[in-house]
Design a protein around this motif. Structure first.
Motif, short mmCIF file in Angstrom:
data_model
loop_
_atom_site.label_atom_id
_atom_site.label_comp_id
_atom_site.label_asym_id
_atom_site.label_seq_id
_atom_site.Cartn_x
_atom_site.Cartn_y
_atom_site.Cartn_z
N GLY A 1 -1.75 -16.39 12.67
CA GLY A 1 -1.01 -17.65 12.88
C GLY A 1 0.31 -17.37 13.58
O GLY A 1 0.72 -18.12 14.47
N GLN A 2 0.97 -16.25 13.17
CA GLN A 2 2.26 -15.90 13.78
C GLN A 2 2.08 -15.61 15.28
O GLN A 2 2.88 -16.05 16.11
CB GLN A 2 2.84 -14.67 13.09
N PHE A 3 0.99 -14.89 15.60
CA PHE A 3 0.73 -14.56 17.00
C PHE A 3 0.55 -15.83 17.82
O PHE A 3 1.11 -15.98 18.90
CB PHE A 3 -0.53 -13.68 17.12
N ILE A 4 -0.23 -16.77 17.27
CA ILE A 4 -0.48 -18.02 18.00
C ILE A 4 0.84 -18.78 18.24
O ILE A 4 1.09 -19.29 19.32
CB ILE A 4 -1.52 -18.90 17.26
N GLY A 5 1.68 -18.83 17.21
CA GLY A 5 2.98 -19.50 17.32
C GLY A 5 3.82 -18.87 18.42
O GLY A 5 4.37 -19.57 19.27
N GLN A 6 3.89 -17.52 18.38
CA GLN A 6 4.68 -16.80 19.42
C GLN A 6 4.07 -17.03 20.80
O GLN A 6 4.78 -17.26 21.77
CB GLN A 6 4.69 -15.31 19.11
N TYR A 7 2.75 -16.98 20.85
CA TYR A 7 2.03 -17.14 22.12
C TYR A 7 2.34 -18.50 22.75
O TYR A 7 2.58 -18.60 23.97
CB TYR A 7 0.53 -16.99 21.87
#
Lengths: 270, 304
Positions: A146-152
């Motif tokens: 989820g964190q990766f998607i948010g950063q992405y």
């Protein structure tokens, strides 16, 4: 200032370019969904058509709709010269800097608005056919968090804004549709491919190429693709990459908008 | 006298070419200023400079006594309208949409003004039609409708008669006269000098980037020389007779037409020509027209 912005927004929604790009977006959503469905039907143990995979692939500035956006933004900007609407606004007593700033705002709204709709529709189609499903690896980026998607999403928005600033800068200076499209598309592709190459060649010698990630707004796309393979299929942004993924596009936004405004003020308007 | 536009040694240099060369221009408020010059003489460049589309290389200008470098100039420009080269319209939008778009950047909220503007230029009933389907003349009229939206005090028109049919030209001329009566100052550059002659109150003659002369219509008519025009087949014989009577200010035209500019009475002229055995076919007194005046001014032979 508000009047000129409202008028530019009014014109954008009535512009043929805007209608064309909306149709392109809808066709691409349908096509990518159909393609994902075919892939899923013909392969075992791999799922393309999931919400999270559709989200990350549709948001990429180096793929289908992501590349169509700057091309259409260039059409919108060149149209301002062709139809003489830049000229009208200056004759109406607006400062050239206001006129250029309005173009930046409209270009940003055009880009971010349309990519948001495109990503939302693509993700929705993915969710309908395969759920969101974070447990399934996404193409290019592998297992996502989820964190990766948010950063992405954050880095993509900044990258799109950087490309929009660059596209407006190029088109207002070149004033030619074909020439501007070539420069922008080739630049985006070169930036992406060199980021892949630099990240690949720098595995183990990262410091040698450290500067590149701070000036290339597309570096994070190439870097995460390479890192995913190096990390055994888990996509992450390390601390330095997280910071440079914000700094590089911000640098482009500031440089090209300031430079563009100065050039626009200095130049005679046809 | 109050001036809408004053330029002081206004100069625009492109590379090494002086498109506008130290122009000192004075457009009185409430006038219709006919701007006359050959192609490439610098008319459009001056309009572009006055509208802020281009920056002067040297010199300065003021609009309604406000210097072009002052911050106030943007407020002044808000009430100035211009068509430079061609009307700036979005072809994919309808006439109504183009006017609404212009209303937005002018900050005009009164929607009735769109209908009024279309009515004034004779385009009522075409509001829903896309501009790309308009004829050149209709586009020109719509461009003028856009100009009227901000209730301008000064309108600059670059070749406004281009593309208009005779009816359209007459209607535009009436509209300009009507608006001028309401206090709007006009600067009109045109090649159709016969049309300018019907409306202009002042003239500016420009050639090769230099303003050669500024003159009011009243003074222009005073300066336009009276002449006696005679028609006779054998112009050589007439020339001989004129020289014999020490008349040297004359011009030969095709078809046996000779114009004599000396302050000579037609009857005296008839008498001595008759004595020399020349029977004149036609004789009349005439004035030099604006086109001839302009050609004389720039040295003749150039197309106005």
């Amino acid at each position: 200032m508000l009047n000129i912005f409202k008028s530019a927004l009014y014109k954008m929604f009535r512009d043929k370019t805007f209608h064309v790009v909306c149709i392109i977006g809808l066709v691409l959503v349908a096509f990518m969904t159909f393609l994902g469905y075919i892939i899923d039907q013909s392969t075992d143990g791999f799922k393309y058509l999931t919400g999270q995979n559709m989200l990350v692939t549709s948001m990429s500035p180096v793929q289908n709709f992501g590349l169509a956006l700057p091309i259409n933004l260039i059409s919108l900007t060149i149209g301002e010269y062709t139809f003489g609407t830049f000229r009208n606004k200056i004759i109406a007593g607006y400062r050239k800097s206001y006129v250029y700033f309005t173009m930046i705002l409209i270009g940003s709204i055009f880009t971010i608005g349309l990519i948001t709709i495109y990503v939302c529709l693509s993700t929705l189609m993915g969710v309908i056919f395969g759920g969101f499903d974070l447990s399934i690896p996404a193409t290019t980026f592998g297992i996502l968090s989820g964190q990766f998607i948010g950063q992405y999403i954050l880095y993509s928005v900044l990258t799109y804004l950087a490309i929009a600033s660059f596209s407006i800068f190029i088109s207002t200076n070149i004033r030619n549709h074909g020439g501007s499209v070539s420069i922008v598309v080739v630049s985006v592709m070169i930036l992406y491919l060199t980021s892949l190459f630099v990240r690949l060649s720098s595995v183990g010698h990262f410091d040698d190429f450290n500067f590149y990630q701070w000036i290339n707004p597309l570096y994070c796309y190439g870097a995460t693709s390479v890192d995913t393979i190096a990390n055994g299929g888990h996509a992450t942004f390390n601390k330095t990459l997280s910071i440079s993924s914000v700094v590089a596009p911000m640098l482009w936004i500031v440089v090209f908008n300031v430079l563009g405004t100065i050039c626009f003020i200095k130049r005679d308007i046809k | 006298m109050n001036y809408a536009v004053v330029t002081d040694k206004l100069t625009k240099i492109y590379s090494k070419h002086r498109a506008v060369d130290e122009v000192n221009m004075h457009i009185p408020q409430g006038s219709i200023y006919g701007f006359v010059g050959e192609n490439g003489s610098g008319k459009t460049t001056i309009i572009r400079l006055l509208m802020g589309l281009a920056s002067p290389s040297k010199g300065r200008y003021s609009l309604f006594d406000v210097d072009f470098k002052s911050n106030e100039i943007y407020k002044i420009r808000h009430n100035i309208s211009a068509i430079v080269e061609a009307p700036s319209l979005v072809p994919t939008m309808t006439a109504d949409e183009n006017l609404k778009y212009a209303c937005m950047y002018y900050g005009v909220k009164d929607k009735q003004i769109i209908k009024d503007a279309l009515h004034k230029v004779g385009l009522e009933g075409t509001g829903k039609k896309k501009v790309k389907d308009f004829s050149l003349g209709m586009r020109q009229r719509l461009g003028i409708a856009v100009l009227l939206l901000n209730k301008p005090t000064l309108i600059l028109l670059d070749e406004p008669m281009n593309g208009l049919d005779p009816t359209g030209i007459a209607e535009l001329r009436d509209l300009i006269i009507d608006l001028n009566k309401q206090g709007i100052t006009f600067l009109i550059s045109s090649h159709i000098l016969s049309e300018l002659e019907k409306i202009a109150t002042h003239y500016g003659f420009i050639s090769h980037g230099r303003l050669i002369k500024e003159i009011s219509t009243e003074d222009l008519y005073g300066e336009c020389q009276k002449s006696v025009e005679i028609v006779y087949e054998d112009t050589a014989k007439v020339e001989e007779s004129l020289k014999k009577h020490k008349i040297d200010n004359y011009k030969l035209y095709p078809n046996g037409v000779i114009r004599v500019f000396n302050d000579v009475k037609p009857l005296d002229l008839l008498e001595f020509l008759h004595k020399d055995g020349i029977e004149i076919e036609q004789i009349r007194t005439t004035h030099t027209n604006i086109e001839e005046y302009y050609l004389d001014l720039i040295g003749g032979g150039q197309n106005a």
